[in-house]
Design a protein around this motif. Structure first.
Motif, mmCIF file in Angstrom:
data_model
loop_
_atom_site.group_PDB
_atom_site.id
_atom_site.type_symbol
_atom_site.label_atom_id
_atom_site.label_comp_id
_atom_site.label_asym_id
_atom_site.label_seq_id
_atom_site.Cartn_x
_atom_site.Cartn_y
_atom_site.Cartn_z
ATOM 1 N N GLN A 20 0.920 -1.294 -0.028
ATOM 2 C CA GLN A 20 -0.022 -0.168 0.050
ATOM 3 C C GLN A 20 0.766 1.391 -0.074
ATOM 4 O OE1 GLN A 20 0.040 -2.348 2.062
ATOM 5 N NE2 GLN A 20 0.262 -1.330 4.422
ATOM 6 N N GLN A 21 2.043 1.062 0.269
ATOM 7 C CA GLN A 21 3.084 2.214 0.202
ATOM 8 C C GLN A 21 4.040 2.282 -1.048
ATOM 9 O OE1 GLN A 21 5.313 1.207 3.817
ATOM 10 N NE2 GLN A 21 3.969 2.784 5.095
ATOM 11 N N LEU A 22 3.503 1.477 -1.912
ATOM 12 C CA LEU A 22 4.485 1.757 -3.267
ATOM 13 C C LEU A 22 4.210 2.924 -4.192
ATOM 14 C CD1 LEU A 22 4.528 -2.121 -4.252
ATOM 15 C CD2 LEU A 22 6.501 -0.691 -3.532
ATOM 16 N N GLY A 23 5.119 3.799 -4.523
ATOM 17 C CA GLY A 23 4.728 4.713 -5.161
ATOM 18 C C GLY A 23 5.789 4.713 -6.354
ATOM 19 N N GLN A 24 6.266 5.608 -6.831
ATOM 20 C CA GLN A 24 7.405 5.584 -7.819
ATOM 21 C C GLN A 24 8.859 5.462 -7.401
ATOM 22 O OE1 GLN A 24 4.873 8.341 -7.282
ATOM 23 N NE2 GLN A 24 3.591 7.093 -8.642
ATOM 24 N N VAL A 25 9.433 4.936 -8.487
ATOM 25 C CA VAL A 25 10.969 4.916 -8.359
ATOM 26 C C VAL A 25 11.684 5.715 -9.133
ATOM 27 C CG1 VAL A 25 11.099 2.771 -9.835
ATOM 28 C CG2 VAL A 25 13.147 3.397 -8.075
ATOM 29 N N ARG A 26 12.767 6.476 -8.713
ATOM 30 C CA ARG A 26 13.375 7.606 -9.765
ATOM 31 C C ARG A 26 14.665 6.901 -9.876
ATOM 32 N NH1 ARG A 26 11.711 13.571 -7.402
ATOM 33 N NH2 ARG A 26 9.787 13.474 -8.208
ATOM 34 N N PHE A 27 15.293 6.928 -10.909
ATOM 35 C CA PHE A 27 16.505 6.502 -11.136
ATOM 36 C C PHE A 27 17.147 7.028 -12.495
ATOM 37 C CE2 PHE A 27 13.800 3.205 -13.269
ATOM 38 C CZ PHE A 27 14.472 3.075 -14.446
#
Length: 252
Positions: free
Chosen positions: A96-103
């Motif tokens: 439920q806390q999964l959002g975006q990953v920036r790389f």
């Protein structure tokens, strides 16, 4: 069932080690990375994150990882010479806390002859690797055997699923490539061809949407992240740079 003595076990085991992102049996992290500005900028306050560690693969030469400033950015510089290993971090982000990953990454050249859909040519100049929990009772007999083999030989659990963001020589962005040795690794192409070489490229990806696209089901908890540049199949050279990997919380 005797997977250890199976003639295909070495190849299956190599695939299994590529999944080992959440365990603790690793080599010391290369000097300068764990306390670098790159490491400080990576991660998320929402995760229970461990230190970055180096994971060699059995029977493989190790890829070289080191911190450096590159074209004004904090980066991990990677050099692969007929090698394969991972720079990895254990963490935990609930579904439920999964959002975006920036790389971000920069690649100087593609790997000639590499093909991520081929059993014997599946090298990539850059990969961002995410490992997830899930219901292991849903493993196929082949994946269950692989999981048991990895646990017996390493003491580490194989993640339920592994999603890789990759740069492919020829397939279009958005293509999902299934690993030829285990259904529990799927690669999502985010960059393709030589048109964007020799410059920094920045990405922000929706982890949940990408997982569902690749696996066709909602994700479990995210339990590991790794960088991987590998040239062991093509016996070639590759260099790349990775910017910090940041996880953003889900929008409320």
């Amino acid at each position: 069932m005797t997977p250890v003595t199976s003639p295909r076990s070495p190849r299956l085991l190599a695939a299994g080690f590529a999944l080992l992102l959440a365990g603790c049996a690793s080599a010391p992290v290369p000097p300068g990375i764990s306390d670098s500005p790159w490491a400080i900028q990576s991660g998320t306050a929402a995760s229970d994150a461990g230190p970055w560690t180096h994971k060699p693969l059995p029977g493989k030469a190790a890829t070289r990882f080191q911190y450096e400033r590159h074209l004004g950015r904090d980066a991990v510089a990677v050099q692969a010479d007929a090698s394969a290993s991972l720079l990895r971090q254990s963490l935990r982000i609930e579904p439920q806390q999964l959002g975006q990953v920036r790389f971000s990454w920069k690649v100087s050249a593609l790997i000639a002859g590499a093909d991520l859909a081929s059993r014997d040519k599946a090298d990539a100049p850059v990969r961002i690797v995410l490992a997830f929990e899930g219901d292991r009772s849903r493993f196929s007999p082949r994946d269950a055997a692989l999981s048991e083999l990895v646990r017996a030989l390493t003491g580490e659990e194989m993640p339920y699923a592994t999603l890789m963001y990759v740069w492919c020589n020829q397939r279009a962005p958005g293509t999902v490539i299934r690993n030829t040795r285990t259904d529990r690794i799927r690669k999502l192409v985010v960059e393709s061809g030589p048109g964007s070489l020799n410059r920094w490229l920045d990405y922000e990806r929706d982890i949940r949407a990408d997982y569902e696209r690749a696996f066709g089901e909602p994700p479990g908890a995210l339990v590991g992240v790794a960088l991987m540049t590998d040239t062991d199949n093509t016996q070639s050279l590759a260099e790349a740079w990775y910017g910090p990997v940041r996880f953003l919380p889900a929008s409320r």
